[in-house]
Design an enzyme around this catalytic site. Structure first.
Site, short mmCIF file in Angstrom:
data_model
loop_
_atom_site.label_atom_id
_atom_site.label_comp_id
_atom_site.label_asym_id
_atom_site.label_seq_id
_atom_site.Cartn_x
_atom_site.Cartn_y
_atom_site.Cartn_z
N LYS A 74 11.38 -7.72 -7.59
CA LYS A 74 9.98 -7.73 -8.03
C LYS A 74 9.24 -6.53 -7.45
O LYS A 74 9.72 -5.89 -6.52
CB LYS A 74 9.33 -9.04 -7.60
CG LYS A 74 9.28 -9.22 -6.09
CD LYS A 74 9.02 -10.65 -5.69
CE LYS A 74 8.98 -10.77 -4.18
NZ LYS A 74 8.97 -12.17 -3.73
N TYR A 129 -12.19 12.96 9.95
CA TYR A 129 -13.46 12.29 9.62
C TYR A 129 -14.00 11.44 10.76
O TYR A 129 -13.23 10.71 11.41
CB TYR A 129 -13.28 11.39 8.40
CG TYR A 129 -13.13 12.13 7.10
CD1 TYR A 129 -14.13 12.98 6.64
CD2 TYR A 129 -11.98 11.97 6.33
CE1 TYR A 129 -13.98 13.67 5.43
CE2 TYR A 129 -11.83 12.64 5.13
CZ TYR A 129 -12.83 13.48 4.68
OH TYR A 129 -12.67 14.15 3.50
C1 LIG Z 1 9.99 -12.36 -2.86
C2 LIG Z 1 10.75 -13.61 -2.94
C3 LIG Z 1 12.04 -13.71 -2.41
C4 LIG Z 1 12.70 -12.62 -1.60
O1 LIG Z 1 12.25 -12.71 -0.28
P1 LIG Z 1 12.78 -11.72 0.87
O2 LIG Z 1 12.10 -12.23 2.08
O3 LIG Z 1 12.31 -10.36 0.48
O4 LIG Z 1 14.25 -11.82 0.92
C5 LIG Z 1 12.74 -14.89 -2.62
N1 LIG Z 1 12.17 -15.91 -3.30
C6 LIG Z 1 10.92 -15.87 -3.79
C7 LIG Z 1 10.37 -17.04 -4.51
C8 LIG Z 1 10.16 -14.72 -3.62
O5 LIG Z 1 8.92 -14.67 -4.11
#
Ligand SMILES: *Cc1c(COP(=O)(O)O)cnc(C)c1O
Length: 383
Positions: free
Chosen positions: A43, A271
């Site tokens: 994702k 800044y």
């Molecule tokens: C993002 C996500 C994962 C992966 O998690 P990691 O900690 O990056 O391994 C797994 N399951 C769900 C439902 C997620 O949203």
């Protein structure tokens, strides 16, 4: 394109080591009980690593399934090729439903309303829609509350145009509270036992994200893992079990030295003059800032590597430039590589260390690298 390809001068870029990604998947698999399926979580543009390149390499490395956040990401992934099941992890909005059928996606189901919608979609297209039933065992986000799971399971089974392909849950505190994680796992396994006629051979049953692996010993009918962060070589927390996987960093983040100059003692830097030099100081102005994804919270806190030395950030990080102290590294010159995250000689700054300076978590650092930062892919197995 490689980092030293002189045709494309790089000012601020991320290097993505696809060979390391492939090795990581293999190492993770080797550390797991055999015959566990591997759901690769890609994702948010594969955690900022770039979806097409990352997913293609994970396919090559033997991922069994992919998981993304939404139908847009899933559609982009499906364009790479048919065959791999793609699980959409987040709630599908009603006006996105048709994309599930169009791109042959698997939806996550948490409610009776979704079951009805997806069954209707399957009826319209004449093809059953694939779903994974999600069970809330304490995350308090998606999923049907565990006590209500048997009823929803029965409803799915009674729906002619829905095909149940998997069941899963998600851990709330896998990186901070292994006791609660064990409790969630137990609750998940107990809930599974309350589902009549469960086909444990055919269904994909999963719970573990990267940090969850630490408590995977008691896995019952769990037959898959769902891995994001660890495949990118980042430990979600200090853990000897996860460290034993020996995952290597896939991501590194670099810019260049654009200017070197002397400032007299007592000069303000950047800044709002939040830093004032306490000695005659040589500064290097580096060609990356918050416009590239260096959080402003790194101001006066972070370090970066130049010529293998740690150089402290002075003053505020600005949109396009960050200033560092190089007084003690007199050999620094315009054009030098400056590394925000990654290795130079014996020194290394990990995403985790960088995230601490920024007062955030590694996930957010990876997702915050902006669009103007080119991702440079290393592909050979040797590097
Ligand atoms: C993002 C996500 C994962 C992966 O998690 P990691 O900690 O990056 O391994 C797994 N399951 C769900 C439902 C997620 O949203």
């Amino acid at each position: 394109m490689s980092a030293n390809d002189s045709r494309i001068p790089l000012r601020c870029w991320a290097e993505i080591n696809l060979a390391a990604l492939e090795r990581n998947l293999k190492h993770i698999r080797a550390a797991l009980p055999s015959r566990l399926k591997y759901v690769a979580v890609v994702k948010a543009d594969a955690y900022g690593h770039g979806l097409p390149q990352t997913a293609a390499r994970l396919m090559h490395a033997g991922a069994d399934l992919f998981a993304v956040a939404n139908t847009t990401e899933a559609a982009a992934l499906r364009e790479l090729g048919p065959g791999w099941p793609i699980l959409v992890l987040s709630a599908v909005l009603p006006d996105e439903d048709r994309l599930l059928a169009e791109y042959d996606l698997t939806a996550t189901v948490s409610s009776a309303e979704e079951v009805e919608r997806f069954n209707e979609l399957g009826r319209r297209t004449g093809r059953p829609l694939a779903v994974h039933l999600k069970i809330d065992t304490g995350m308090g986000r998606l999923g049907v509350w565990h006590a209500e799971a048997p009823a929803l399971y029965a409803k799915i089974r009674a729906s002619e145009f829905i095909r149940l392909d998997g069941i899963f849950t998600h851990f709330a505190s896998a990186d901070s509270d292994s006791k609660f994680t064990r409790q969630q796992r137990r609750l998940f396994l107990e809930t599974l036992r309350r589902l009549p006629g469960l086909d444990r051979q055919r269904l994909i049953i999963h719970a573990d994200n990267s940090a969850g692996l630490e408590t995977l010993q008691r896995r019952g009918s769990i037959n898959a893992v769902r891995i994001g962060l660890l495949q990118f070589g980042i430990l979600p927390h200090p853990s000897s079990i996860l460290a034993a996987v020996q995952a290597e960093p896939v991501f590194s983040f670099h810019a260049r030295v654009g200017l070197v100059k002397r400032l007299p003692r007592g000069s303000g830097v950047s800044y709002n003059r939040t830093y004032v030099t306490t000695r005659d100081t040589t500064i290097a102005v580096v060609t990356g800032g918050y416009g590239d994804g260096i959080p402003i919270s790194c101001s006066n806190r972070a370090q970066l590597l130049i010529r293998g030395h740690r150089c402290p950030v002075l003053g505020r990080v600005t949109m396009d430039q960050t200033i560092v102290d190089v007084t003690d590294v007199p050999e620094v010159a315009v054009g030098d590589q400056a590394t925000f995250v990654g290795r130079q000689d014996k020194e290394e700054i990990t995403v985790t260390e960088f995230a601490k300076w920024a007062e955030t978590i590694p996930y957010e650092i990876l997702c915050s690298v902006t669009k103007r930062v080119p991702r440079v892919y290393r592909t050979t197995l040797g590097t």
